[in-house]
Motif scaffolding. Structure first.
Motif, PDB file in Angstrom:
ATOM      1  N   PRO A 406       3.041   3.679  -2.276  1.00  0.00           N
ATOM      2  CA  PRO A 406       1.633   3.313  -2.473  1.00  0.00           C
ATOM      3  C   PRO A 406       0.759   3.885  -1.363  1.00  0.00           C
ATOM      4  O   PRO A 406       1.200   4.083  -0.230  1.00  0.00           O
ATOM      5  CB  PRO A 406       1.659   1.779  -2.431  1.00  0.00           C
ATOM      6  CG  PRO A 406       2.896   1.448  -1.649  1.00  0.00           C
ATOM      7  CD  PRO A 406       3.891   2.512  -1.981  1.00  0.00           C
ATOM      8  N   ASP A 407      -0.486   4.142  -1.713  1.00  0.00           N
ATOM      9  CA  ASP A 407      -1.456   4.669  -0.752  1.00  0.00           C
ATOM     10  C   ASP A 407      -1.922   3.530   0.147  1.00  0.00           C
ATOM     11  O   ASP A 407      -2.576   2.580  -0.307  1.00  0.00           O
ATOM     12  CB  ASP A 407      -2.633   5.287  -1.509  1.00  0.00           C
ATOM     13  CG  ASP A 407      -3.571   6.047  -0.557  1.00  0.00           C
ATOM     14  OD1 ASP A 407      -3.338   6.019   0.658  1.00  0.00           O
ATOM     15  OD2 ASP A 407      -4.535   6.655  -1.065  1.00  0.00           O
ATOM     16  N   THR A 408      -1.570   3.608   1.420  1.00  0.00           N
ATOM     17  CA  THR A 408      -1.914   2.535   2.376  1.00  0.00           C
ATOM     18  C   THR A 408      -3.151   2.853   3.204  1.00  0.00           C
ATOM     19  O   THR A 408      -3.476   2.115   4.130  1.00  0.00           O
ATOM     20  CB  THR A 408      -0.733   2.266   3.304  1.00  0.00           C
ATOM     21  OG1 THR A 408      -0.399   3.471   4.019  1.00  0.00           O
ATOM     22  CG2 THR A 408       0.485   1.796   2.508  1.00  0.00           C
ATOM     23  N   ARG A 409      -3.802   3.971   2.893  1.00  0.00           N
ATOM     24  CA  ARG A 409      -4.994   4.323   3.670  1.00  0.00           C
ATOM     25  C   ARG A 409      -6.132   3.355   3.376  1.00  0.00           C
ATOM     26  O   ARG A 409      -6.281   2.847   2.268  1.00  0.00           O
ATOM     27  CB  ARG A 409      -5.420   5.767   3.336  1.00  0.00           C
ATOM     28  CG  ARG A 409      -4.419   6.827   3.781  1.00  0.00           C
ATOM     29  CD  ARG A 409      -4.888   8.194   3.329  1.00  0.00           C
ATOM     30  NE  ARG A 409      -4.974   8.263   1.869  1.00  0.00           N
ATOM     31  CZ  ARG A 409      -5.415   9.333   1.210  1.00  0.00           C
ATOM     32  NH1 ARG A 409      -5.842  10.396   1.883  1.00  0.00           N
ATOM     33  NH2 ARG A 409      -5.461   9.334  -0.110  1.00  0.00           N
ATOM     34  N   LEU A 410      -6.957   3.137   4.375  1.00  0.00           N
ATOM     35  CA  LEU A 410      -8.126   2.290   4.207  1.00  0.00           C
ATOM     36  C   LEU A 410      -9.248   3.090   3.547  1.00  0.00           C
ATOM     37  O   LEU A 410      -9.538   4.214   3.954  1.00  0.00           O
ATOM     38  CB  LEU A 410      -8.601   1.759   5.559  1.00  0.00           C
ATOM     39  CG  LEU A 410      -7.603   0.838   6.308  1.00  0.00           C
ATOM     40  CD1 LEU A 410      -8.178   0.452   7.659  1.00  0.00           C
ATOM     41  CD2 LEU A 410      -7.282  -0.396   5.460  1.00  0.00           C
TER      42      LEU A 410
END
Length: 413
Positions: A406-410
């Motif tokens: 999953p994309d964990t970037r803010l």
């Protein structure tokens, strides 16, 4: 991460691309010239002679280059601020000497004052160290055979077999028109006023595997189907059945005819079967079950389940992962591929090439049974499974489904 030791051919049309592909061949020649060529002939008298035309310095050159290669693999050359400069004409001279030794019954000049036993032991010891850094060593031979395949043609059309790498490069280096010159660095020099050059079609330059597993003295390869139903994330399906394609003539490194080295059915059907073992199929095809029966007869049945089949799966998954970034990202699409494998003497598979739009015609009794069944199973995976995830998949098995983290970037508002 999938461990893949297989090596595939690469398309080439630029001189610098060809130079990179020849580097692997040069390393192999160095090792062979350093030690293996001595055991290939009957004793040192068949290699060394006071009247030999090949200078003894060729052995020293091979030995030093082998040391350089091993040092590079072991990162011992990192602090070397002044590495030795080897010019291209030095390599050309060495390859010419290697060709004379192997193919022209040449001799290495030796005045009898030097002791050969110590030199041979050192070379053999060095080659043993090299094997850990050179996975293809078990397939390499002495003849320096190359197969050049046009990239936009199939079924073995216009393929050529060469016994020297320099002959193979002549077929794929761009043509030089009048008023231009091809420099050693791969660049063109001369006046460009109103002049251009025509680039030929790209070609795959493939080093021939000179020590393959042969069945009843005959070369073969394995055609293996696999299916891609998604590229991002990658989903790979592997077909449980495959078939072997035999040459119509017995295997020989001295005979460079296409009927010996190119196992494509479209090539072999042009020639009558030669004087081969009667146990070989007249149609020059086996299914994988016939091959497994042969392995059982020679006491190697476990090799199919332990090395060959798992090795082919690993090669396909590893190759697809390596090329994933260049695949089209389109939903609701699929593609069936045909991979060609060769088996080496220790029963490990080597990936030769992957074909899009593989031939699915009923050319023999083997393909007449397998091809319609494969197409039916493709429909089961692509259509039936979408309607019912538990539906029958035929002979396809899911060998790889990529998990995208999953994309964990803010993200901002």
């Amino acid at each position: 991460m999938h461990e893949v030791s297989q090596k595939t051919s690469r398309p080439s049309s630029e001189p610098h691309d060809i130079k990179e592909q020849l580097e692997d061949s040069v390393k192999s020649h160095v090792a062979k010239c350093a030690s293996a060529s001595l055991s290939n002939k009957s004793g040192s008298d068949a290699v060394f002679s006071p009247s030999g035309k090949i200078p003894y310095s060729s052995i020293d050159f091979a030995y030093k280059r082998l040391v350089d290669f091993i040092d590079s693999c072991q990162h011992n050359d990192i602090d070397n601020e002044d590495p030795p400069k080897i010019w291209e004409h030095d390599w050309d001279a060495f390859l010419c000497q290697h060709h004379q030794l192997v193919n022209e019954d040449g001799r290495i000049q030796h005045d009898g004052q030097r002791t050969l036993d110590h030199m041979i032991k050192c070379c053999i010891s060095l080659v043993e160290k090299m094997k850990t850094h050179w996975p293809q060593y078990s397939l390499d031979g002495y003849q320096n055979l190359w197969i050049v395949k046009p990239a936009n043609k199939c079924r073995g059309r216009d393929c050529s077999v060469f016994c020297r790498s320099c002959d193979a490069t002549l077929l794929v280096i761009p043509l030089v028109p009048c008023g231009w010159a091809l420099e050693p660095n791969g660049c063109f020099s001369g006046s460009s006023h109103g002049v251009g050059y025509v680039r030929p079609e790209s070609a795959g330059v493939n080093r021939e595997k000179e020590r393959p597993l042969i069945v009843f003295q005959t070369k073969f390869d394995i055609r293996q189907w696999f299916l891609i139903t998604n590229t991002q994330p990658l989903v790979v399906w592997f077909y449980r059945e495959s078939y072997l394609r035999f040459s119509s003539q017995e295997y020989s490194l001295s005979n460079h005819h296409e009927s010996v080295h190119l196992t494509n059915h479209a090539i072999q059907k042009k020639y009558p079967n030669g004087k081969r073992d009667k146990r070989l199929p007249s149609e020059n095809m086996w299914d994988c079950y016939s091959f497994q029966a042969y392995l059982r007869q020679i006491g190697k049945y476990n090799m199919w389940l332990e090395r060959i089949y798992p090795g082919m799966r690993k090669a396909i998954v590893g190759t697809m992962l390596a090329s994933q970034e260049n695949m089209d990202r389109r939903l609701n699409t699929f593609e069936l591929f045909g991979a060609d494998f060769m088996i080496c003497e220790n029963f490990y598979p080597w990936l030769i090439e992957i074909n899009s739009s593989p031939d699915l015609g009923a050319t023999t009794s083997v393909t007449a049974r397998m091809c319609p069944k494969c197409l039916e199973d493709v429909v089961k995976v692509v259509v039936d499974r979408r309607l019912d995830p538990k539906s029958d998949l035929g002979n396809f098995e899911l060998v790889y489904r990529q998990v995208v983290p999953p994309d964990t970037r803010l993200h901002g508002p």
